[in-house]
Design a protein around this motif. Structure first.
Motif, PDB file in Angstrom:
ATOM      1  N   GLU A 168      15.610 -15.158 -63.841  1.00  0.00           N
ATOM      2  CA  GLU A 168      15.406 -13.719 -63.525  1.00  0.00           C
ATOM      3  C   GLU A 168      16.531 -12.735 -63.898  1.00  0.00           C
ATOM      4  N   LYS A 169      16.118 -11.714 -64.823  1.00  0.00           N
ATOM      5  CA  LYS A 169      17.323 -11.111 -65.471  1.00  0.00           C
ATOM      6  C   LYS A 169      18.478 -10.329 -64.529  1.00  0.00           C
ATOM      7  N   ASP A 170      18.050  -9.917 -63.602  1.00  0.00           N
ATOM      8  CA  ASP A 170      18.993  -9.225 -62.320  1.00  0.00           C
ATOM      9  C   ASP A 170      19.953 -10.571 -61.998  1.00  0.00           C
ATOM     10  N   LEU A 189      14.633 -24.557 -55.982  1.00  0.00           N
ATOM     11  CA  LEU A 189      14.165 -24.112 -57.165  1.00  0.00           C
ATOM     12  C   LEU A 189      14.124 -22.567 -57.174  1.00  0.00           C
ATOM     13  N   THR A 190      14.035 -22.010 -56.051  1.00  0.00           N
ATOM     14  CA  THR A 190      14.201 -20.461 -56.017  1.00  0.00           C
ATOM     15  C   THR A 190      15.430 -19.972 -56.686  1.00  0.00           C
ATOM     16  N   PHE A 191      16.480 -20.731 -56.131  1.00  0.00           N
ATOM     17  CA  PHE A 191      17.780 -20.392 -56.484  1.00  0.00           C
ATOM     18  C   PHE A 191      17.993 -20.349 -57.945  1.00  0.00           C
ATOM     19  N   LEU A 192      17.620 -21.633 -58.687  1.00  0.00           N
ATOM     20  CA  LEU A 192      17.751 -22.043 -59.855  1.00  0.00           C
ATOM     21  C   LEU A 192      16.991 -20.851 -60.716  1.00  0.00           C
ATOM     22  N   ASN A 193      15.831 -20.621 -60.233  1.00  0.00           N
ATOM     23  CA  ASN A 193      14.940 -19.356 -60.965  1.00  0.00           C
ATOM     24  C   ASN A 193      15.830 -18.280 -60.892  1.00  0.00           C
ATOM     25  N   TYR A 194      16.389 -17.729 -59.836  1.00  0.00           N
ATOM     26  CA  TYR A 194      17.016 -16.443 -59.776  1.00  0.00           C
ATOM     27  C   TYR A 194      18.172 -16.401 -60.637  1.00  0.00           C
ATOM     28  N   PHE A 224      21.384 -13.170 -53.965  1.00  0.00           N
ATOM     29  CA  PHE A 224      20.481 -14.053 -53.977  1.00  0.00           C
ATOM     30  C   PHE A 224      20.091 -14.097 -52.499  1.00  0.00           C
ATOM     31  N   ASN A 225      20.945 -13.987 -51.481  1.00  0.00           N
ATOM     32  CA  ASN A 225      20.561 -13.916 -50.027  1.00  0.00           C
ATOM     33  C   ASN A 225      19.960 -12.632 -49.649  1.00  0.00           C
ATOM     34  N   LYS A 226      20.488 -11.583 -50.446  1.00  0.00           N
ATOM     35  CA  LYS A 226      19.832 -10.224 -50.242  1.00  0.00           C
ATOM     36  C   LYS A 226      18.513 -10.292 -50.580  1.00  0.00           C
ATOM     37  N   VAL A 227      18.290 -10.563 -51.894  1.00  0.00           N
ATOM     38  CA  VAL A 227      16.914 -10.564 -52.721  1.00  0.00           C
ATOM     39  C   VAL A 227      15.951 -11.236 -51.950  1.00  0.00           C
ATOM     40  N   SER A 228      16.263 -12.742 -51.876  1.00  0.00           N
ATOM     41  CA  SER A 228      15.103 -13.604 -51.532  1.00  0.00           C
ATOM     42  C   SER A 228      15.177 -13.753 -50.132  1.00  0.00           C
ATOM     43  N   GLY A 229      16.203 -13.159 -49.414  1.00  0.00           N
ATOM     44  CA  GLY A 229      15.926 -13.508 -47.652  1.00  0.00           C
ATOM     45  C   GLY A 229      16.227 -14.891 -47.249  1.00  0.00           C
ATOM     46  N   ASN A 230      16.657 -15.618 -48.328  1.00  0.00           N
ATOM     47  CA  ASN A 230      17.234 -17.148 -48.121  1.00  0.00           C
ATOM     48  C   ASN A 230      18.735 -16.931 -47.775  1.00  0.00           C
ATOM     49  N   LYS A 231      19.221 -18.259 -47.634  1.00  0.00           N
ATOM     50  CA  LYS A 231      20.648 -18.289 -47.380  1.00  0.00           C
ATOM     51  C   LYS A 231      21.134 -19.415 -48.409  1.00  0.00           C
ATOM     52  N   ALA A 232      22.508 -18.909 -48.999  1.00  0.00           N
ATOM     53  CA  ALA A 232      23.103 -19.985 -50.018  1.00  0.00           C
ATOM     54  C   ALA A 232      24.527 -20.101 -49.602  1.00  0.00           C
ATOM     55  N   SER A 233      24.638 -21.215 -49.346  1.00  0.00           N
ATOM     56  CA  SER A 233      26.287 -21.589 -49.072  1.00  0.00           C
ATOM     57  C   SER A 233      26.917 -22.278 -50.306  1.00  0.00           C
ATOM     58  N   TYR A 234      28.343 -22.030 -50.232  1.00  0.00           N
ATOM     59  CA  TYR A 234      29.105 -22.787 -51.478  1.00  0.00           C
ATOM     60  C   TYR A 234      30.223 -23.606 -50.942  1.00  0.00           C
ATOM     61  N   GLU A 235      30.194 -24.728 -51.542  1.00  0.00           N
ATOM     62  CA  GLU A 235      31.380 -25.687 -51.198  1.00  0.00           C
ATOM     63  C   GLU A 235      31.908 -26.017 -52.855  1.00  0.00           C
ATOM     64  N   GLY A 236      33.159 -26.190 -52.581  1.00  0.00           N
ATOM     65  CA  GLY A 236      34.111 -26.401 -53.895  1.00  0.00           C
ATOM     66  C   GLY A 236      35.023 -27.559 -53.947  1.00  0.00           C
ATOM     67  N   VAL A 237      35.382 -28.000 -54.878  1.00  0.00           N
ATOM     68  CA  VAL A 237      36.779 -28.911 -54.845  1.00  0.00           C
ATOM     69  C   VAL A 237      37.404 -28.257 -55.983  1.00  0.00           C
ATOM     70  N   PRO A 238      38.732 -28.938 -56.191  1.00  0.00           N
ATOM     71  CA  PRO A 238      39.560 -28.459 -57.497  1.00  0.00           C
ATOM     72  C   PRO A 238      38.903 -28.819 -58.771  1.00  0.00           C
ATOM     73  N   PHE A 239      39.075 -27.868 -59.744  1.00  0.00           N
ATOM     74  CA  PHE A 239      38.252 -27.803 -61.085  1.00  0.00           C
ATOM     75  C   PHE A 239      38.428 -29.160 -61.959  1.00  0.00           C
ATOM     76  N   ALA A 240      39.484 -29.595 -61.968  1.00  0.00           N
ATOM     77  CA  ALA A 240      39.393 -31.169 -62.530  1.00  0.00           C
ATOM     78  C   ALA A 240      38.754 -32.155 -61.636  1.00  0.00           C
ATOM     79  N   ASP A 241      38.411 -32.040 -60.439  1.00  0.00           N
ATOM     80  CA  ASP A 241      38.049 -33.163 -59.642  1.00  0.00           C
ATOM     81  C   ASP A 241      36.310 -32.913 -59.758  1.00  0.00           C
ATOM     82  N   LEU A 242      35.724 -31.890 -60.338  1.00  0.00           N
ATOM     83  CA  LEU A 242      34.186 -31.580 -59.934  1.00  0.00           C
ATOM     84  C   LEU A 242      33.277 -32.929 -60.434  1.00  0.00           C
TER      85      LEU A 242
END
Length: 430
Positions: free
Chosen positions: A332-334, A323-328, A56-74
């Protein structure tokens, strides 16, 4: 992580949902915006979704960062983050069964105008329906799942049992599968038949549904309990009988144990998910194939489905990029192909077709399985009910199936379940 592995601490989630201030905040504090990066929130360290974010970062030119917690705590953590009034989240992973709860709490942005029309023809119809609640599209379906009837070709051949076909037209009834499983077992197989998810709602919902009994809840709000109708009782009686007869074993109770039993050549038939294919292909000498998911004679063919969706935070200030991220990731197939790498199947029709096309290339025994799974997703897939009582429904129904597996009478068990769920749902209605 597939939906099959998901388990939630009920007490923690309900406490968070009710807004108990004494509950400690799980996870880290809201992440600061990074040059207006799309802040994606989920489980774990993000390894499952790194390829998607990088693409997504490469195709859109935007940035997406990730933050997570343990699976059971989501889910619990999501609720608490929005309690602060500034979640620090733009996009987050959503178990679609929590869409009603998240809608009630006001933490999901309405995606109807952005995606409802665009989704038609691109996403499987059952996924679009599953993303909607009270007439609004509230999430973007991303992952998908289905179930297959795997069988050990060597064990069937030894018993003189003809291998079932892969076409939907060759779909076997449950009674026929058990008949064949008993023959294979009599010829030396340790276990004739098994469900990968031995007693879980996701896998067993289809038993009463195939007989027309519904998902266990009904009414406009899906808060009227209906787990003691004739179809549920018939399905429960059949389920109990396969363990009482010994064609299915009461021993293994975990998904991995069931897959290991099949990989060891000790199980003739296994109803399980396509995520097992890579495991099975890696076993030297395991001669296996797959057929359509069974159904009850006189009933209809239905198959389990669903996986994680993406939601846009109601309090995001980063709407356009979110919205651009959700669409991608969804339309979007790729992007959808990359997103599917974490679960194996996509809610995107074209992406799933591409992903599945590689399965028979790796194992000629699975020729046609890709077409079969596309058919199931388009024609027989059902989703879990969108009810505010899903947490209780899943927990108590799963326990009831377990009790029946261990010898309890189905009619008595489901009648008691009806009463328990009615008491539990009364608190939700009140």
């Amino acid at each position: 992580m597939t939906m099959m592995g998901y388990r939630l601490g009920r007490r923690g989630f309900l406490t968070g949902m009710l807004g108990m201030s004494s509950l400690p905040l799980l996870g880290s504090l809201p992440a600061p915006a990074q040059d207006h990066a799309v802040r994606v929130f989920g489980w774990g360290d993000g390894a499952y979704y790194k390829s998607l974010l990088d693409a997504f970062n490469k195709v859109s030119g935007n940035k997406a960062s990730y933050e997570g917690v343990p699976f059971a705590d989501l889910q619990n953590t999501i609720v608490q983050r929005f309690r602060t009034g500034n979640s620090g989240i733009d996009v987050f992973l959503v178990d679609p069964t929590y869409i009603p709860t998240f809608s009630k709490l006001g933490i999901l942005a309405d995606l109807t105008s952005a995606f409802e029309e665009k989704s038609k023809g691109k996403l499987f119809p059952s996924d679009i329906k599953g993303a909607s609640y009270n007439g609004k599209m509230l999430t973007m379906p991303m992952d998908e799942s289905t179930q297959l009837l795997f069988f050990n070709k060597g064990l069937l051949a030894k018993a003189g049992v003809e291998a079932p076909g892969v076409s939907p037209d060759a779909r076997l009834t449950w009674d026929k599968v058990i008949e064949l499983a008993k023959k294979v077992q009599a010829a030396g197989a340790e276990t004739g038949f098994g469900f990968e998810q031995v007693d879980r709602y996701y896998q067993l919902q289809v038993l009463p549904e195939s007989l027309g009994g519904g998902p266990g809840v009904k009414g406009d709000d899906l808060l009227t309990v209906d787990v003691a109708n004739d179809a549920w009782l018939q399905a429960g009686k059949w389920y109990g009988s396969i363990f009482a007869d010994g064609v299915a074993s009461r021993g293994p109770t975990k998904s991995q144990e069931m897959r290991d039993l099949f990989k060891a050549g000790r199980l003739a038939f296994l109803v399980g998910g396509p995520w097992g294919i890579a495991e099975f292909d890696a076993v030297d000498g395991l001669d296996y194939a797959a057929a359509p998911h069974p159904y009850f004679a006189g009933g209809k063919a239905v198959t389990p489905s669903e996986g994680f969706h993406l939601g846009m935070a109601a309090d995001t200030k980063n709407v356009d990029k979110a919205l651009t991220f959700l669409n991608y990731a969804g339309l979007e197939k790729d992007g959808a192909v990359i997103a599917a790498a974490s679960s194996g199947l996509s809610a995107n029709i074209e992406a799933t077709a591409e992903v599945l096309s590689h399965i028979p290339e790796k194992n000629q025994n699975l020729k046609g399985v890709d077409i079969l799974m596309q058919y199931e997703l388009a024609n027989t897939a059902i989703r879990r009910p969108r009810t505010l009582g899903y947490l209780q429904l899943e927990e108590l129904v799963t326990r009831a199936w377990s009790d029946i597996r261990n010898g309890n009478d189905a009619a008595q068990t489901f009648t008691q379940l009806q009463s328990e769920l009615e008491r539990s749902f009364k608190r939700i209605k009140d």
